[in-house]
Each structure stands twice: as C-alpha cells, then as structure tokens.
Scaffold this motif. Structure first.
Motif, PDB file in Angstrom:
ATOM      1  N   LEU A  94       0.793  -1.225   0.000  1.00 57.12           N
ATOM      2  CA  LEU A  94       0.000   0.000   0.000  1.00 57.12           C
ATOM      3  C   LEU A  94       0.831   1.284   0.000  1.00 57.12           C
ATOM      4  O   LEU A  94       0.590   2.174  -0.833  1.00 57.12           O
ATOM      5  N   PRO A  95       1.821   1.451   0.894  1.00 59.85           N
ATOM      6  CA  PRO A  95       2.554   2.728   0.903  1.00 59.85           C
ATOM      7  C   PRO A  95       3.266   3.027  -0.414  1.00 59.85           C
ATOM      8  O   PRO A  95       3.235   4.167  -0.892  1.00 59.85           O
ATOM      9  N   MET A  96       3.896   2.022  -1.021  1.00 63.66           N
ATOM     10  CA  MET A  96       4.641   2.285  -2.242  1.00 63.66           C
ATOM     11  C   MET A  96       3.712   2.565  -3.418  1.00 63.66           C
ATOM     12  O   MET A  96       4.026   3.400  -4.280  1.00 63.66           O
ATOM     13  N   LEU A  97       2.559   1.903  -3.463  1.00 65.75           N
ATOM     14  CA  LEU A  97       1.609   2.187  -4.530  1.00 65.75           C
ATOM     15  C   LEU A  97       1.113   3.622  -4.441  1.00 65.75           C
ATOM     16  O   LEU A  97       0.980   4.315  -5.455  1.00 65.75           O
ATOM     17  N   VAL A  98       0.842   4.084  -3.234  1.00 61.95           N
ATOM     18  CA  VAL A  98       0.405   5.465  -3.059  1.00 61.95           C
ATOM     19  C   VAL A  98       1.520   6.437  -3.417  1.00 61.95           C
ATOM     20  O   VAL A  98       1.311   7.427  -4.134  1.00 61.95           O
ATOM     21  N   MET A  99       2.736   6.162  -2.918  1.00 65.25           N
ATOM     22  CA  MET A  99       3.854   7.068  -3.184  1.00 65.25           C
ATOM     23  C   MET A  99       4.191   7.124  -4.670  1.00 65.25           C
ATOM     24  O   MET A  99       4.612   8.167  -5.176  1.00 65.25           O
ATOM     25  N   THR A 100       4.001   6.003  -5.386  1.00 70.42           N
ATOM     26  CA  THR A 100       4.228   6.012  -6.831  1.00 70.42           C
ATOM     27  C   THR A 100       3.357   7.061  -7.495  1.00 70.42           C
ATOM     28  O   THR A 100       3.796   7.801  -8.382  1.00 70.42           O
ATOM     29  N   GLN A 101       2.111   7.152  -7.042  1.00 77.33           N
ATOM     30  CA  GLN A 101       1.211   8.160  -7.598  1.00 77.33           C
ATOM     31  C   GLN A 101       1.639   9.567  -7.199  1.00 77.33           C
ATOM     32  O   GLN A 101       1.619  10.491  -8.014  1.00 77.33           O
ATOM     33  N   LEU A 102       2.026   9.739  -5.953  1.00 74.78           N
ATOM     34  CA  LEU A 102       2.363  11.077  -5.474  1.00 74.78           C
ATOM     35  C   LEU A 102       3.618  11.629  -6.139  1.00 74.78           C
ATOM     36  O   LEU A 102       3.749  12.842  -6.311  1.00 74.78           O
ATOM     37  N   VAL A 103       4.562  10.747  -6.513  1.00 74.52           N
ATOM     38  CA  VAL A 103       5.764  11.244  -7.185  1.00 74.52           C
ATOM     39  C   VAL A 103       5.533  11.401  -8.683  1.00 74.52           C
ATOM     40  O   VAL A 103       6.406  11.903  -9.396  1.00 74.52           O
ATOM     41  N   GLY A 104       4.359  10.970  -9.178  1.00 77.74           N
ATOM     42  CA  GLY A 104       4.042  11.161 -10.586  1.00 77.74           C
ATOM     43  C   GLY A 104       4.573  10.081 -11.499  1.00 77.74           C
ATOM     44  O   GLY A 104       4.720  10.307 -12.701  1.00 77.74           O
ATOM     45  N   ALA A 105       4.876   8.905 -10.956  1.00 74.17           N
ATOM     46  CA  ALA A 105       5.380   7.814 -11.787  1.00 74.17           C
ATOM     47  C   ALA A 105       4.219   7.096 -12.469  1.00 74.17           C
ATOM     48  O   ALA A 105       3.089   7.119 -11.979  1.00 74.17           O
ATOM     49  N   PRO A 106       4.480   6.443 -13.596  1.00 75.50           N
ATOM     50  CA  PRO A 106       3.435   5.633 -14.223  1.00 75.50           C
ATOM     51  C   PRO A 106       2.924   4.586 -13.240  1.00 75.50           C
ATOM     52  O   PRO A 106       3.691   3.993 -12.490  1.00 75.50           O
ATOM     53  N   GLU A 107       1.639   4.345 -13.240  1.00 70.74           N
ATOM     54  CA  GLU A 107       1.041   3.406 -12.293  1.00 70.74           C
ATOM     55  C   GLU A 107       1.637   2.011 -12.427  1.00 70.74           C
ATOM     56  O   GLU A 107       1.736   1.269 -11.449  1.00 70.74           O
ATOM     57  N   SER A 108       2.070   1.665 -13.632  1.00 69.41           N
ATOM     58  CA  SER A 108       2.632   0.327 -13.846  1.00 69.41           C
ATOM     59  C   SER A 108       3.922   0.111 -13.078  1.00 69.41           C
ATOM     60  O   SER A 108       4.353  -1.017 -12.874  1.00 69.41           O
ATOM     61  N   LEU A 139      15.267   8.537  -1.256  1.00 66.92           N
ATOM     62  CA  LEU A 139      15.192   8.673   0.199  1.00 66.92           C
ATOM     63  C   LEU A 139      13.745   8.746   0.670  1.00 66.92           C
ATOM     64  O   LEU A 139      13.340   8.048   1.614  1.00 66.92           O
ATOM     65  N   VAL A 140      12.945   9.571   0.010  1.00 65.22           N
ATOM     66  CA  VAL A 140      11.545   9.738   0.399  1.00 65.22           C
ATOM     67  C   VAL A 140      10.759   8.444   0.181  1.00 65.22           C
ATOM     68  O   VAL A 140       9.981   8.007   1.046  1.00 65.22           O
ATOM     69  N   LEU A 141      10.961   7.798  -0.966  1.00 61.69           N
ATOM     70  CA  LEU A 141      10.216   6.581  -1.267  1.00 61.69           C
ATOM     71  C   LEU A 141      10.535   5.457  -0.298  1.00 61.69           C
ATOM     72  O   LEU A 141       9.629   4.801   0.231  1.00 61.69           O
ATOM     73  N   ILE A 142      11.818   5.213  -0.046  1.00 63.74           N
ATOM     74  CA  ILE A 142      12.198   4.090   0.804  1.00 63.74           C
ATOM     75  C   ILE A 142      11.823   4.363   2.255  1.00 63.74           C
ATOM     76  O   ILE A 142      11.350   3.470   2.972  1.00 63.74           O
ATOM     77  N   ALA A 143      12.008   5.604   2.708  1.00 62.72           N
ATOM     78  CA  ALA A 143      11.626   5.937   4.081  1.00 62.72           C
ATOM     79  C   ALA A 143      10.124   5.775   4.264  1.00 62.72           C
ATOM     80  O   ALA A 143       9.653   5.242   5.275  1.00 62.72           O
ATOM     81  N   ALA A 144       9.333   6.236   3.284  1.00 64.11           N
ATOM     82  CA  ALA A 144       7.882   6.111   3.382  1.00 64.11           C
ATOM     83  C   ALA A 144       7.467   4.645   3.364  1.00 64.11           C
ATOM     84  O   ALA A 144       6.573   4.229   4.119  1.00 64.11           O
ATOM     85  N   PHE A 145       8.103   3.865   2.519  1.00 64.58           N
ATOM     86  CA  PHE A 145       7.779   2.437   2.436  1.00 64.58           C
ATOM     87  C   PHE A 145       8.064   1.737   3.754  1.00 64.58           C
ATOM     88  O   PHE A 145       7.195   1.074   4.332  1.00 64.58           O
TER      89      PHE A 145
END
Length: 460
Positions: A165-179, A246-252
C-alpha cells in the motif's frame, strides 16, 4: 580542498574495560527490547555497544538524552565523515553499515546551509499536497488490494496489504506511471531485506527514478517529482534522484511497519480493539499508541560526536558513533513509569526523531496508515488472526523489527466497485526486476494544493 572533518586520534568508544553488548547476533535479534532494558539496567541512559564487525558505538537509551543528541547538531553531527573508525580504515567498502554510513550529498547526511537548501526542497514540495487528495489515492489502492483477496476469506496482511500500500500510493504522489508501482514494491522489499539481489534492486530503483526525473523536466506534472526539480534551490538530477529514493524508501519502510504493527495490535489485544471499535480511541489515537510502543525504526544510525563531550555523565570522544535508541527512549521509565497507561494522545514519542533531521513526511505516513487501516476494517469487520498469537514471527536487524506475516481469516465477500483496474500481483520474484524501458506513461491526476504541511517547515 577537502571538506572532510578530521579529528585527533583518540580511544575508541567504549573505553577500555567497559563491557559492551553486540547489537547484532542471536540475542539482539531474538529480543531487542529485552536487550535494551538489560543495557539500561547496567549503564543507564547511554550504553556502550558493538555493531557489525565489533565496531564500538554508544546506544542512547534515555528519552531526554535522545532529544539532546538530535537537537544539538553542533555536538552530534549527522555527517558520517566525523566517524573515527571510518577515517582510520576500520569500515571496509563491503561492511554491512557502509550503504548507510557512506557520505553523500543528501539532506540527511549534511548540516548547516547545505542541509537547509536540500531539506527545504523536500519540505516545500511536500507542502503542496492536500490531505484529501492523498487519502483518495490511499482509499483507491487499499480497495484494490483488498479486492485481490476478499473473495478467498484469508490473507497475509503483511504481504498482501501493509507492504504494497505505501509504495503504490507514493508512486502516484511522485508522478510515476502506475505500472511502476508493484515493481517498486518488490525492489524496496528486496533492498530493505538485504537479499542477494539487493544491489540489482537498488540499481532498478535508481534507473527508474532517473528516468522519472528526466521525463518530468521535459513534461512537468502536478506531483512531487516536478515540484522537486522545479524548486528554486535548483537541484541537479543526481540530487533529485537521491532525494526521491530517500523519500520513497523511508515512506515504504516506516509506513509498512506502522500498518502491520497496528493491525497486529487490533487482532491480538482485546482491550485495544474494544477501545477502537467502541469509540473510546480514534484510529489516529491508535496509531500514536503504536508509535510509542512499536516504532517503525527501533534504532537509528547515526550521529557522530564533533568533539569531546559528555552525555548523561558518559564521556564521549570526538569521532564516536551514537545510535538513537528510539524504541528504548519511548519506554524510558523516566517519562513512562507505568507502561499500561495509554499515551495515544501524546505525540512526544521518538518514532520520527526530532530536531533538524526530524522526518519531514511523517504526516503522509500517518495519512496512508490511517486511511488504509480504516478501509480494511470497514470492509472486513470480522477479521481474526488465523494462527495462534505465539505463532507470529519477526525478523530483526540493527534498525528495525519486522513482522514476517500476519495471517488472517474472515467471511468471504464480493469485490468493491473501485472504478479502476485491479493492482497487479505483488508476489516476490526470484530476482530483482529489470528497469522498465517502455512502460506507458500516464500522468498523475492533479491534487489540491491547500497547505497542511506548513507546520513541517522550519524543522530544517
């Protein structure tokens, strides 16, 4: 001219003749909290310890002493170039701590003006999100994850929910493709667990984020990556990639642990669940209680003494390494003489540290955990543990303690109407996935810009 801090050679910590316990190995991994209390009984608020390779360090066990360390960077710097053992060549390139103690120009490893510049780019970019926009993403992905197992009547809430869940949400927040989301989940797991493919996973994350930065410079969006690269501090690509990672891994790491630990409490502590379901405790209150009792990081690397000093009556030499005892400080009898008394309304725990390097994204973690758990418990109110409580298992490291699995059962139900494609499976692959080169790019939908992060500013 080199900017590496230097010190006169001095005796390593702890002093000769002072017994030290290893923070690695069987004893530390089996019962880290028990070891912390043993150290507190023997040494008080600051204890001599050994980390991997029997390198000496000080573990800060007291709540007040932890705050003293993190709030006085002039005495205890975050810059690992102060570390005497590293200066003297005692920390080889393949040492387990090297990935975390090798200096790089990142906000969590610098001080002063440079720290303010880099951290300002992160905090001011995070400030542009609004709570409702984030919670919409959380609800959407939580429903999709639940849909993947809701008809089976069983699930592992660590692998099937808390971790992805956290990484899927953060993927959206950083603007990465959902895939990218599920593959970043796998790579993050692999990096944190230190498997044989961890290096390949690290490269995958780096390549993915570099492609994202390059794309956002060409086609800006309304997302964290765009705001980061367009910030007036003018981060270069290397700096942008480093801070995105840093932000992605810490959030995950922190949010996955917080979700798993809270769900375990709900499933195993009848009083906790009764207070929550009966309205005597809100879900945000429950999260704060868990952050006191089971913080996502138990200890934190590291601070280094900039000169000879003293902490809680203990002599600290210039170049000594200090470890923040976040979990130990949270149960310090000086501030919590009775651990049975609830403290869920109190945010003075150490879970997100404090001072100039306090976690800038802690509220986004709370929002993900709060909304995700609320969605799960609303849809599956009869969740119950599928194994005896004493059958749960953890893995421990120097920094954290992870619940391996949280098997549950419940009445099978139909899927929710989420209006979007189900999240692809996130089962662990035998090897790190290759970097995506031709994934279709879908721009993230805009979120509001009302400031709910403003109180985070000024912490840098």
């Amino acid at each position: 001219m080199s900017t590496t801090p230097t010190h006169q050679p001095g005796p390593a910590a702890p002093p000769p003749g002072c017994p030290a316990h290893r923070l690695y190995g069987a004893e530390a991994e089996a019962d880290p909290m028990g070891l912390y209390e043993k150290l507190r009984a023997e040494h008080g608020a600051v204890a001599p310890v050994l980390v991997q390779g029997d390198l000496p360090a000080w573990l800060v066990l007291g709540h007040r002493e932890n705050l003293d360390v993190v709030r006085t960077p002039s005495r205890f710097a975050r810059d690992p170039r102060h570390w005497r053992d590293q200066q003297q060549g005692n920390v080889p390139a393949d040492h387990p701590l090297t990935p975390m103690t090798a200096w790089q120009p990142a906000c969590h490893l610098v001080e002063g003006v440079e720290h303010e510049r880099l951290r300002g780019a992160i905090t001011e970019s995070l400030e542009r999100f609004d709570r409702r926009g984030i919670r919409r993403y959380v609800k959407r992905f939580a429903d999709q994850l639940i849909d993947a197992f809701v008809q089976t009547g069983k699930a592992d809430l660590v692998e099937d929910f808390a971790e992805p869940l956290p990484m899927l949400v953060m993927t959206q927040l950083v603007g990465a493709p959902e895939s990218y989301g599920p593959r970043l989940v796998e790579a993050a797991r692999d990096m944190i667990q230190g498997t044989e493919t961890a290096v390949a996973s690290f490269e995958f994350v780096s390549v993915t984020l570099r492609e994202l930065v390059e794309r956002k410079r060409e086609v800006p969006g309304r997302d964290f990556t765009t705001w980061l690269v367009e910030h007036p501090t003018a981060l270069n690509d290397d700096e942008a990639v480093e801070h995105l990672r840093l932000v992605l891994i810490a959030a995950f790491e922190t949010t996955a642990n917080l979700i798993a630990n809270t769900l375990r409490m709900v499933l195993t502590d009848r009083r906790f669940r009764a207070n929550l379901s009966g309205g005597h405790m809100t879900l945000p209150d429950a999260l704060e209680q868990v952050l006191w009792d089971e913080p996502p990081f138990m200890t934190m690397l590291g601070r280094w003494a900039t000169g000879d000093t003293e902490l809680a009556g203990t002599r600290i030499k210039a170049g000594d390494m200090l470890l923040l005892g976040l979990a130990a400080g949270n149960v310090d009898p000086e501030i919590r003489p009775d651990l049975t008394v609830p403290v869920h309304g109190n945010r003075s725990h150490l879970a997100f540290s404090s001072g100039p390097h306090e976690c800038p994204g802690q509220d986004i973690g709370r929002a993900i955990a709060d909304t995700g758990i609320d969605t799960l418990l609303t849809r599956l109110p009869d969740l119950e543990l599928a194994v005896p409580e004493d059958g749960l298992r953890w893995t421990s490291s120097l920094l954290s303690r992870h619940l391996v699995a949280l098997p549950v059962r419940f009445t099978p139900r139909g899927s929710a109407v989420t209006g979007s494609t189900q999240v692809p499976g996130t089962h662990r692959p035998p090897a790190a996935p290759p970097a995506p080169r031709a994934a279709p790019y879908t721009e993230v939908r805009p979120v509001g810009q009302a400031s709910w992060w403003s109180r985070l500013l000024g912490r840098g």
